[in-house]
Write a protein that holds these residues in place. Sequence first.
Motif, PDB file in Angstrom:
ATOM      1  N   GLY A  54       0.766  -1.161   0.165  1.00 33.00           N
ATOM      2  CA  GLY A  54      -0.024   0.117   0.044  1.00 33.00           C
ATOM      3  C   GLY A  54       0.742   1.210   0.043  1.00 33.00           C
ATOM      4  O   GLY A  54       1.693   1.379   0.568  1.00 33.00           O
ATOM      5  N   LYS A  55       0.334   2.228  -0.648  1.00 28.61           N
ATOM      6  CA  LYS A  55       1.031   3.614  -0.917  1.00 28.61           C
ATOM      7  C   LYS A  55       2.418   3.548  -1.526  1.00 28.61           C
ATOM      8  O   LYS A  55       3.403   4.180  -1.434  1.00 28.61           O
ATOM      9  CB  LYS A  55       1.292   4.271   0.538  1.00 28.61           C
ATOM     10  CG  LYS A  55      -0.101   4.590   1.173  1.00 28.61           C
ATOM     11  CD  LYS A  55      -0.888   5.643   0.527  1.00 28.61           C
ATOM     12  CE  LYS A  55      -2.274   5.827   1.041  1.00 28.61           C
ATOM     13  NZ  LYS A  55      -3.174   6.670   0.285  1.00 28.61           N
ATOM     14  N   SER A  57       5.088   2.471  -4.966  1.00 31.54           N
ATOM     15  CA  SER A  57       5.220   2.790  -6.309  1.00 31.54           C
ATOM     16  C   SER A  57       6.002   1.619  -7.253  1.00 31.54           C
ATOM     17  O   SER A  57       6.556   0.978  -6.754  1.00 31.54           O
ATOM     18  CB  SER A  57       6.226   4.097  -6.413  1.00 31.54           C
ATOM     19  OG  SER A  57       5.519   5.110  -5.760  1.00 31.54           O
ATOM     20  N   SER A  83      -2.661   1.516 -11.941  1.00 31.51           N
ATOM     21  CA  SER A  83      -2.034   2.080 -10.721  1.00 31.51           C
ATOM     22  C   SER A  83      -2.716   3.072 -10.039  1.00 31.51           C
ATOM     23  O   SER A  83      -2.895   2.943  -8.772  1.00 31.51           O
ATOM     24  CB  SER A  83      -0.544   2.519 -11.030  1.00 31.51           C
ATOM     25  OG  SER A  83      -0.728   3.751 -11.814  1.00 31.51           O
ATOM     26  N   ARG A  84      -3.380   3.844 -10.604  1.00 35.61           N
ATOM     27  CA  ARG A  84      -4.221   5.148 -10.002  1.00 35.61           C
ATOM     28  C   ARG A  84      -5.519   4.171  -9.200  1.00 35.61           C
ATOM     29  O   ARG A  84      -5.648   4.635  -8.117  1.00 35.61           O
ATOM     30  CB  ARG A  84      -4.615   6.171 -10.900  1.00 35.61           C
ATOM     31  CG  ARG A  84      -3.502   6.934 -11.380  1.00 35.61           C
ATOM     32  CD  ARG A  84      -4.039   7.899 -12.546  1.00 35.61           C
ATOM     33  NE  ARG A  84      -2.968   8.771 -12.733  1.00 35.61           N
ATOM     34  CZ  ARG A  84      -3.123   9.496 -13.690  1.00 35.61           C
ATOM     35  NH1 ARG A  84      -4.065   9.580 -14.771  1.00 35.61           N
ATOM     36  NH2 ARG A  84      -1.959  10.496 -13.943  1.00 35.61           N
ATOM     37  N   LYS A  85      -5.772   3.359  -9.852  1.00 33.13           N
ATOM     38  CA  LYS A  85      -7.077   2.476  -9.367  1.00 33.13           C
ATOM     39  C   LYS A  85      -6.491   1.833  -7.921  1.00 33.13           C
ATOM     40  O   LYS A  85      -7.443   2.045  -7.063  1.00 33.13           O
ATOM     41  CB  LYS A  85      -7.774   1.584 -10.284  1.00 33.13           C
ATOM     42  CG  LYS A  85      -9.033   1.167 -10.203  1.00 33.13           C
ATOM     43  CD  LYS A  85      -9.512   0.325 -11.032  1.00 33.13           C
ATOM     44  CE  LYS A  85      -9.768   0.602 -12.309  1.00 33.13           C
ATOM     45  NZ  LYS A  85     -10.401  -0.038 -13.324  1.00 33.13           N
ATOM     46  N   LYS A  86      -5.674   1.374  -7.867  1.00 32.67           N
ATOM     47  CA  LYS A  86      -4.822   0.697  -6.912  1.00 32.67           C
ATOM     48  C   LYS A  86      -3.965   1.551  -6.003  1.00 32.67           C
ATOM     49  O   LYS A  86      -3.681   1.208  -4.955  1.00 32.67           O
ATOM     50  CB  LYS A  86      -4.094  -0.418  -7.418  1.00 32.67           C
ATOM     51  CG  LYS A  86      -4.749  -1.381  -8.246  1.00 32.67           C
ATOM     52  CD  LYS A  86      -4.984  -2.629  -7.792  1.00 32.67           C
ATOM     53  CE  LYS A  86      -5.427  -3.680  -8.851  1.00 32.67           C
ATOM     54  NZ  LYS A  86      -6.241  -4.774  -8.108  1.00 32.67           N
ATOM     55  N   ASP A  87      -4.393   2.947  -6.213  1.00 30.01           N
ATOM     56  CA  ASP A  87      -3.586   4.028  -5.303  1.00 30.01           C
ATOM     57  C   ASP A  87      -1.891   3.356  -5.085  1.00 30.01           C
ATOM     58  O   ASP A  87      -1.472   3.698  -4.234  1.00 30.01           O
ATOM     59  CB  ASP A  87      -4.088   3.834  -3.817  1.00 30.01           C
ATOM     60  CG  ASP A  87      -3.743   5.451  -3.138  1.00 30.01           C
ATOM     61  OD1 ASP A  87      -3.521   6.359  -3.940  1.00 30.01           O
ATOM     62  OD2 ASP A  87      -3.857   5.261  -2.055  1.00 30.01           O
ATOM     63  N   VAL A  88      -1.435   3.346  -6.349  1.00 26.85           N
ATOM     64  CA  VAL A  88       0.066   2.895  -6.248  1.00 26.85           C
ATOM     65  C   VAL A  88       0.724   4.063  -7.338  1.00 26.85           C
ATOM     66  O   VAL A  88      -0.004   4.412  -8.345  1.00 26.85           O
ATOM     67  CB  VAL A  88       0.216   1.727  -7.048  1.00 26.85           C
ATOM     68  CG1 VAL A  88       1.630   1.221  -7.432  1.00 26.85           C
ATOM     69  CG2 VAL A  88      -0.242   0.580  -6.169  1.00 26.85           C
TER      70      VAL A  88
END
Lengths: 128, 191
Positions: A54-55, A57, A83-88
């Motif tokens: 989480g959080k 890259s 990646s945006r959907k997974k908050d990555v």
Amino acid sequence: MSVHEGPAQDPENRMDIRSHDQKTIVLSVSGEVDIVRSPDLQTSLQDAIGKVPGKGSVIVDLSGVSYMDSSGVATLVRGLQLSRKKDVGLVLCSLQDRVRSIFEIARLDTVFPIAETFDEAVEAAASV
Amino acid sequence: MQPAATNHVPQSPPEVVLRMVSDFRYLAGAREMVAGTAKRFGFSHDSSSHLALAVDEALCNVIRHGYKQAPGNPIWVKIWPLEDDGQLGPGLCIVIEDEAEQIDPSAIQGRDLDDIRPGGLGVHIIRQVVDEAQYAAREEAGMRLTLVKRTNGPSAQRTRELTNRCAENTSCDGLPPSADASADHDRRTGA
């Protein structure tokens, strides 16, 4: 008994995933990314994004990519959306001039975080 | 299958004719042939790569949209050298022909780039990396795309801007820099 040989391994066309630190996964791509290889890039991107805590890259190191067509660019756009959907975070780095020029032609150079060097990408990834 | 007369397609027979079938695995060979040929005809490394990219994108579109990815259908890549026109240098004319379903050439447009999404970039890229890209329906069947690129044409200038590699007094294409090229370089460097 016959021996089945899989597809020949091409050392010039590789996609390797490794951990850089606890929050950063690096996907190193080399060779030519065209419509034949874009599905491999898609799979590797999904794998890399799935491995990020989480959080964290993903850094996509494109220093070894000598050629990319619109299907490769489209695959990276899909990766960015995932990646945006997974908050990555997702950072591209070390693009050769002629690969970077495709992003500029498609006006995607301002959509992706693009770092000149791997070290800059690590910095950018830490601040995502 | 001689292309229709345009301002740029020579009336002589093509000097190269590559016949391939609609299989994505042949694209790498086609673009290597185009890039290698372009280098021998005076294009820079980057301009050669961009010309090969245009052909690659065009062949992709033929296979994907024209033939709906059905294998085994014919595609021709024809090449003519273009003599120096005194302004934009020598160049290459490349014609790509197929026997796929015919469509209205005016309907072939690049998409709005402000719409950030995967796909639909091929036609836009083609138009950016060559000086001319003209679609037409062939008389016999299928479509024809005519690409023209010159060593010192507008697209070569764009390539220089994008790759930012020109030395101050040297053209990337090995030609004497044009006034436009020098002015462009001055704008970039602030000189």
